[in-house]
Design a protein around this motif. Structure first.
Motif, mmCIF file in Angstrom:
data_model
loop_
_atom_site.group_PDB
_atom_site.id
_atom_site.type_symbol
_atom_site.label_atom_id
_atom_site.label_comp_id
_atom_site.label_asym_id
_atom_site.label_seq_id
_atom_site.Cartn_x
_atom_site.Cartn_y
_atom_site.Cartn_z
ATOM 1 N N ARG A 181 30.397 35.564 49.537
ATOM 2 C CA ARG A 181 30.555 36.628 49.152
ATOM 3 C C ARG A 181 29.542 37.535 49.608
ATOM 4 N NH1 ARG A 181 33.495 38.996 44.536
ATOM 5 N NH2 ARG A 181 32.902 40.874 43.897
ATOM 6 N N ASP A 193 29.277 44.774 44.893
ATOM 7 C CA ASP A 193 29.542 44.313 43.633
ATOM 8 C C ASP A 193 31.040 44.666 42.986
ATOM 9 O OD1 ASP A 193 27.172 42.883 43.108
ATOM 10 O OD2 ASP A 193 26.199 44.990 42.723
ATOM 11 N N PRO A 195 34.985 45.661 42.581
ATOM 12 C CA PRO A 195 36.214 44.908 42.941
ATOM 13 C C PRO A 195 36.762 45.449 44.182
ATOM 14 C CG PRO A 195 36.225 46.152 40.770
ATOM 15 C CD PRO A 195 34.878 46.385 41.266
ATOM 16 N N ASP A 265 38.512 40.096 46.061
ATOM 17 C CA ASP A 265 39.020 39.627 44.465
ATOM 18 C C ASP A 265 40.608 39.622 44.509
ATOM 19 O OD1 ASP A 265 36.070 39.867 43.243
ATOM 20 O OD2 ASP A 265 36.482 41.885 43.957
ATOM 21 N N ASP A 334 40.725 44.953 36.893
ATOM 22 C CA ASP A 334 40.975 43.892 35.683
ATOM 23 C C ASP A 334 40.317 42.279 35.977
ATOM 24 O OD1 ASP A 334 41.645 42.421 33.394
ATOM 25 O OD2 ASP A 334 43.638 43.385 33.144
ATOM 26 N N ARG A 335 39.201 42.142 35.526
ATOM 27 C CA ARG A 335 38.658 40.975 36.007
ATOM 28 C C ARG A 335 39.056 39.773 35.567
ATOM 29 N NH1 ARG A 335 34.459 41.479 39.551
ATOM 30 N NH2 ARG A 335 33.509 43.610 39.392
ATOM 31 N N LEU A 338 42.481 38.779 36.808
ATOM 32 C CA LEU A 338 42.420 38.293 37.857
ATOM 33 C C LEU A 338 42.047 36.659 37.738
ATOM 34 C CD1 LEU A 338 40.538 40.892 40.316
ATOM 35 C CD2 LEU A 338 42.912 40.401 40.269
ATOM 36 N N ALA A 339 40.996 36.635 36.945
ATOM 37 C CA ALA A 339 40.535 34.962 36.772
ATOM 38 C C ALA A 339 41.862 34.209 36.309
ATOM 39 C CB ALA A 339 39.595 35.073 35.704
ATOM 40 N N THR A 342 43.976 34.012 39.490
ATOM 41 C CA THR A 342 43.125 32.637 40.605
ATOM 42 C C THR A 342 43.478 31.451 39.895
ATOM 43 O OG1 THR A 342 41.437 34.146 40.971
ATOM 44 C CG2 THR A 342 40.859 31.823 41.039
#
Length: 367
Positions: A181, A193, A195, A265, A334-335, A338-339, A342
């Protein structure tokens, strides 16, 4: 006999020229065959005008050119010339198969595969791989006299096909996005850092995608979201920089897709079979925008990922700057969402398809 190469191991001929969607699985298979049988030789078939002229030699494989047999989509005078073209191409292809002492022909569809199947029929064993959710004409023909038939997804239209996914390069299937990354962000000049959304529309870009995403540049900036946008070598994207906001980086083409995937991301892209397979393999949440022309196969390709919760599907005509601002911008920011996407995306991938197909090919030779 002079002029005929001598080899201890088998000779695998791959037929997948024309587009990257046909060429890349063929070369991923070639790499897997060479890992399993270092004494083997792989020869690729192609045409003078195909993308394979650039890609295949760069990957270190010999390329044999044959006359193309493009299938007219509509009745036309070209249709009357088709039998002669097929005959000439099959004759030339047989000469290649004899000269390289082919032990198997592996076809991936497209206008290179049809003469390869016809030339090999009754002479050399055939293996067919179908990458798309809807089988094309060449593979329908080849499957009728193939030893083994493989497909990327269920219900491709090939009876008895073994579902194995799409062979992908190891640089994709072994990609550690987290480890790369920082390097990837620095390579493209992206915020380390923030998104970040990756945008691409195929090797030539896509005007509708370019206009919709670049038109929402201010919304991305206000939300603190960076963008890496491959717009295609024949297109341009002009975006005004916003002081203090993460960079919006337009590039003509992505030479390093591994770094592009590692930097992102989420991704907004077309849904060709290869694209869907790569995005799924690396675990990127996706907004798929199917190509609005053709037989609808791109929407079908994205179906398994979308149904699993790893992607969103939006028709090309609905993709506007307003839609992007209202739907894509909050998604990338929106982390937690996204997780979850994934995890769903990774569950649909087939990282081992290259070696699975290579073992099928070597089993057919072993017979």
């Amino acid at each position: 006999m002079t002029g005929i190469p001598q080899q201890a191991g088998p000779c695998v001929v791959v037929a997948g020229g024309g587009t990257a969607g046909h060429i890349e699985p063929a070369l991923a298979l070639a790499d897997a065959v060479m890992r399993l049988r270092p004494d083997a030789r792989v020869v690729a078939l192609g045409t003078e005008r195909g993308l394979e002229n650039k890609i295949v030699p760069a990957r270190g494989y010999p390329l044999e050119l044959i006359p193309p047999v493009p299938m007219p989509r509509k009745p036309s005078p070209d249709l009357l010339k088709l039998p002669l073209r097929v005959r000439e191409s099959v004759k030339r292809t047989r000469e290649v198969l004899d000269r390289v002492r082919a032990d198997v022909v592996v076809g991936f569809g497209g206008y290179v595969s049809l003469p390869a199947y016809l030339a090999a029929r009754g002479r050399v064993p055939i293996v067919v791989h179908e990458a798309n959710a809807k089988t094309g004409l060449a593979n329908k023909v080849g499957a009728k006299f193939a030893e083994r038939v493989a497909a990327a997804v269920p219900d491709s239209g090939l009876a008895g096909a073994e579902v194995i996914g799409i062979p992908l390069r190891q640089s994709i299937t072994a990609l550690d996005r987290a480890a790369l990354r920082a390097q990837a962000r620095a390579h493209f000049g992206l915020h380390p850092d923030a998104p970040t959304l990756l945008v691409f529309g195929g090797s030539q870009g896509a005007r509708s995608i370019n206009n919709a995403v670049s038109g929402a540049a201010s919304a991305f900036a206000q939300a603190g979201v960076g963008v890496l946008h491959a717009h295609g070598p024949k297109n341009t994207v002009a975006v005004q920089a916003v002081p203090g906001a993460p960079a919006y980086v337009p590039v003509p083409y992505l030479e390093r897709m591994d770094l592009a995937y590692a930097a992102a991301d989420a991704v907004l892209c077309r849904s060709g079979a290869m694209t869907v397979a790569e995005v799924s393999a690396v675990g990127l949440p996706a907004v798929f925008v199917p190509l609005p022309i053709g037989n609808g196969e791109q929407a079908l390709n994205a179906g398994p990922v979308v149904n699993a919760g790893g992607g969103i599907l939006v028709p090309d005509e609905q993709l506007t700057p307003q839609w992007v601002a209202q739907n894509v911008v909050p998604l990338v920011a929106d982390r937690a969402r996204l997780a979850a996407m994934t995890a769903a995306t990774l569950g649909t991938g087939h990282r081992e398809a290259d070696e699975v197909l290579a073992r099928i090919v070597l089993e057919v030779i072993g017979k």
